[in-house]
Design a protein around this motif. Structure first.
Motif, mmCIF file in Angstrom:
data_model
loop_
_atom_site.group_PDB
_atom_site.id
_atom_site.type_symbol
_atom_site.label_atom_id
_atom_site.label_comp_id
_atom_site.label_asym_id
_atom_site.label_seq_id
_atom_site.Cartn_x
_atom_site.Cartn_y
_atom_site.Cartn_z
ATOM 1 N N SER A 97 9.932 9.523 41.452
ATOM 2 C CA SER A 97 9.784 8.547 40.047
ATOM 3 C C SER A 97 8.350 9.279 39.092
ATOM 4 C CB SER A 97 9.315 7.106 40.482
ATOM 5 O OG SER A 97 10.543 6.358 41.110
ATOM 6 N N GLN A 98 7.369 9.521 39.885
ATOM 7 C CA GLN A 98 6.378 10.246 39.245
ATOM 8 C C GLN A 98 6.537 11.350 38.506
ATOM 9 O OE1 GLN A 98 3.510 8.627 38.784
ATOM 10 N NE2 GLN A 98 3.098 10.272 37.263
ATOM 11 N N LEU A 99 7.422 12.277 39.334
ATOM 12 C CA LEU A 99 8.060 13.497 38.694
ATOM 13 C C LEU A 99 8.877 13.159 37.830
ATOM 14 C CD1 LEU A 99 8.777 15.370 42.173
ATOM 15 C CD2 LEU A 99 6.834 15.863 40.594
ATOM 16 N N LEU A 100 9.743 12.114 37.579
ATOM 17 C CA LEU A 100 10.736 12.066 36.454
ATOM 18 C C LEU A 100 9.820 11.679 35.163
ATOM 19 C CD1 LEU A 100 13.287 9.611 37.976
ATOM 20 C CD2 LEU A 100 13.576 12.045 37.304
ATOM 21 N N THR A 101 8.487 10.972 35.441
ATOM 22 C CA THR A 101 7.717 10.718 34.517
ATOM 23 C C THR A 101 7.230 11.789 33.692
ATOM 24 O OG1 THR A 101 7.295 8.432 34.964
ATOM 25 C CG2 THR A 101 5.688 9.505 33.628
ATOM 26 N N GLU A 102 6.766 12.920 34.540
ATOM 27 C CA GLU A 102 6.210 13.999 34.039
ATOM 28 C C GLU A 102 7.027 14.848 33.398
ATOM 29 O OE1 GLU A 102 3.226 14.629 34.464
ATOM 30 O OE2 GLU A 102 2.679 12.958 35.359
ATOM 31 N N GLN A 103 8.501 14.844 33.892
ATOM 32 C CA GLN A 103 9.423 15.678 33.141
ATOM 33 C C GLN A 103 9.558 15.096 31.701
ATOM 34 O OE1 GLN A 103 10.862 18.271 34.196
ATOM 35 N NE2 GLN A 103 11.280 18.349 36.473
ATOM 36 N N LEU A 104 9.838 13.774 31.725
ATOM 37 C CA LEU A 104 10.152 13.222 30.348
ATOM 38 C C LEU A 104 8.937 13.355 29.333
ATOM 39 C CD1 LEU A 104 11.940 11.112 28.656
ATOM 40 C CD2 LEU A 104 10.022 9.487 29.387
ATOM 41 N N LEU A 105 7.696 13.352 29.763
ATOM 42 C CA LEU A 105 6.577 13.668 29.011
ATOM 43 C C LEU A 105 6.358 15.155 28.650
ATOM 44 C CD1 LEU A 105 4.020 11.040 30.350
ATOM 45 C CD2 LEU A 105 5.513 10.866 28.218
ATOM 46 N N ARG A 106 6.785 15.987 29.402
ATOM 47 C CA ARG A 106 6.761 17.401 29.109
ATOM 48 C C ARG A 106 7.857 18.004 28.482
ATOM 49 N NH1 ARG A 106 6.942 19.445 34.441
ATOM 50 N NH2 ARG A 106 4.686 18.632 34.826
ATOM 51 N N HIS A 107 8.854 17.682 28.602
ATOM 52 C CA HIS A 107 9.937 18.350 28.188
ATOM 53 C C HIS A 107 10.778 17.630 26.827
ATOM 54 C CE1 HIS A 107 9.874 21.272 31.109
ATOM 55 N NE2 HIS A 107 9.736 20.401 32.106
ATOM 56 N N LEU A 108 10.531 16.368 26.636
ATOM 57 C CA LEU A 108 11.013 15.608 25.631
ATOM 58 C C LEU A 108 10.179 15.269 24.589
ATOM 59 C CD1 LEU A 108 13.039 14.429 28.144
ATOM 60 C CD2 LEU A 108 14.319 14.178 25.897
ATOM 61 N N PRO A 109 10.480 15.084 22.986
ATOM 62 C CA PRO A 109 9.364 14.737 21.941
ATOM 63 C C PRO A 109 9.180 13.307 21.899
ATOM 64 C CG PRO A 109 11.756 15.071 21.151
ATOM 65 C CD PRO A 109 11.913 15.099 22.589
ATOM 66 N N VAL A 110 8.606 12.807 23.047
ATOM 67 C CA VAL A 110 8.026 11.357 23.232
ATOM 68 C C VAL A 110 7.435 10.841 22.160
ATOM 69 C CG1 VAL A 110 7.444 9.448 24.883
ATOM 70 C CG2 VAL A 110 8.676 11.568 25.652
ATOM 71 N N ALA A 111 6.272 11.602 21.557
ATOM 72 C CA ALA A 111 5.339 11.126 20.785
ATOM 73 C C ALA A 111 5.957 10.813 19.251
ATOM 74 C CB ALA A 111 4.470 12.041 20.581
ATOM 75 N N GLU A 112 7.198 11.616 19.037
ATOM 76 C CA GLU A 112 7.698 11.716 17.826
ATOM 77 C C GLU A 112 8.667 10.094 17.778
ATOM 78 O OE1 GLU A 112 10.192 14.975 17.317
ATOM 79 O OE2 GLU A 112 8.587 16.450 17.547
ATOM 80 N N TRP A 113 9.211 9.674 18.864
ATOM 81 C CA TRP A 113 9.836 8.372 18.767
ATOM 82 C C TRP A 113 8.974 7.216 18.363
ATOM 83 C CZ3 TRP A 113 11.648 9.439 24.504
ATOM 84 C CH2 TRP A 113 12.385 10.604 24.361
ATOM 85 N N ARG A 114 9.843 6.296 17.775
ATOM 86 C CA ARG A 114 8.948 4.979 17.325
ATOM 87 C C ARG A 114 9.462 3.956 18.593
ATOM 88 N NH1 ARG A 114 7.270 1.025 14.561
ATOM 89 N NH2 ARG A 114 8.180 -0.533 13.786
ATOM 90 N N TRP A 115 10.923 3.808 18.815
ATOM 91 C CA TRP A 115 11.290 2.994 19.926
ATOM 92 C C TRP A 115 11.931 3.828 21.365
ATOM 93 C CZ3 TRP A 115 10.191 -1.939 20.349
ATOM 94 C CH2 TRP A 115 9.697 -2.688 19.225
ATOM 95 N N LEU A 116 11.385 3.392 22.310
ATOM 96 C CA LEU A 116 12.329 3.848 23.539
ATOM 97 C C LEU A 116 12.615 2.750 24.241
ATOM 98 C CD1 LEU A 116 12.748 6.017 25.562
ATOM 99 C CD2 LEU A 116 10.318 5.925 26.575
ATOM 100 N N HIS A 117 13.875 2.857 24.804
ATOM 101 C CA HIS A 117 14.367 1.855 25.592
ATOM 102 C C HIS A 117 14.237 2.287 27.086
ATOM 103 C CE1 HIS A 117 17.354 -0.853 27.535
ATOM 104 N NE2 HIS A 117 17.476 -1.444 26.500
ATOM 105 N N VAL A 118 13.555 1.306 27.822
ATOM 106 C CA VAL A 118 13.384 1.555 29.505
ATOM 107 C C VAL A 118 13.792 0.458 29.929
ATOM 108 C CG1 VAL A 118 11.618 2.141 30.872
ATOM 109 C CG2 VAL A 118 11.447 2.813 28.515
ATOM 110 N N PHE A 119 14.717 0.996 31.182
ATOM 111 C CA PHE A 119 15.032 -0.190 32.095
ATOM 112 C C PHE A 119 14.104 -0.301 33.136
ATOM 113 C CE2 PHE A 119 16.202 3.778 34.126
ATOM 114 C CZ PHE A 119 15.806 3.798 35.591
ATOM 115 N N LEU A 120 13.638 -1.782 33.570
ATOM 116 C CA LEU A 120 12.919 -2.051 34.485
ATOM 117 C C LEU A 120 13.531 -2.246 35.874
ATOM 118 C CD1 LEU A 120 10.913 -4.923 32.726
ATOM 119 C CD2 LEU A 120 10.421 -2.585 32.871
ATOM 120 N N PRO A 121 13.236 -1.294 36.968
ATOM 121 C CA PRO A 121 13.727 -1.157 38.098
ATOM 122 C C PRO A 121 13.880 -2.339 39.054
ATOM 123 C CG PRO A 121 11.439 -0.311 38.409
ATOM 124 C CD PRO A 121 11.532 -0.959 36.723
#
Length: 194
Positions: A26-50
């Motif tokens: 899960s920690q590696l997934l977080t790193e992948q998202l923050l490294r490879h996607l333009p997260v800072a450009e998004w206003r709204w991100l939908h996240v499921f709670l596990p």
């Protein structure tokens, strides 16, 4: 492989993972998202709670990073409605009170509703996915119905603890495909129409 067979195999495989391994991936997934996607450009991100007992990817480390490092990115989370068919979506902040629903999923209390049309990206829970961007979930269709309500340009991003299978044999045109799927090792991108 057929969806039903893949669902059974993926559930068994994931439940066999030790909790520490789920946390590591899960920690590696977080790193992948923050490294490879333009997260800072998004206003709204939908996240499921596990759902912890299902060994789903743990999205809490990602949420804590977003709130600390990217506070301009607002987070929405789903709430299953009493009809057991649909989802509504609510703003989640570090101070939002949560209660567990009957499946053990935390849901916000007293939060503002967020419309699907507001979302820039959606993180999608899944059990398995294939190299064409089809996915297998729990089989209730919640996310297929929800994703059809989102803007066409909203990114559909799967989170998977495992790599893809070559092909889901019984995928059909009504299935909403992923734009990408993050695994602990890499981000898989899918072209439209492939």
């Amino acid at each position: 492989m057929l969806k039903a067979d893949l669902r059974r195999a993926a559930l068994a495989s994931r439940r066999a993972l030790p909790g520490a391994e789920v946390a590591r991936r899960s920690q590696l997934l977080t790193e992948q998202l923050l490294r490879h996607l333009p997260v800072a450009e998004w206003r709204w991100l939908h996240v499921f709670l596990p759902i912890p007992h299902q060994h789903e990817p743990d999205t809490w480390p990602l949420l804590r990073r977003l709130w600390q490092e990217l506070p301009t990115v607002q987070v929405a989370v789903p709430v299953v409605q009493p009809d057991d068919q649909t989802l509504r979506h609510f703003h989640l902040t570090p101070d939002t009170p949560l209660v567990l629903n009957r499946w053990g999923i935390p849901e916000p209390v007293g939060a503002a509703e967020v419309l699907p049309s507001q979302l820039d990206a959606v993180l999608i829970p899944l059990l398995a996915f294939d190299e064409q961007g089809h996915r297998v979930g729990y089989g209730k269709g919640f996310y297929d119905r929800f994703l059809q309500q989102c803007r066409p340009d909203a990114l559909r991003l799967g989170l998977s603890l495992e790599p893809p299978v070559p092909r889901i044999e019984d995928a059909w045109p009504g299935d909403v495909r992923l734009n990408a799927c993050l695994t602990p090792e890499q981000v898989w991108w899918f072209a439209e129409g492939s």
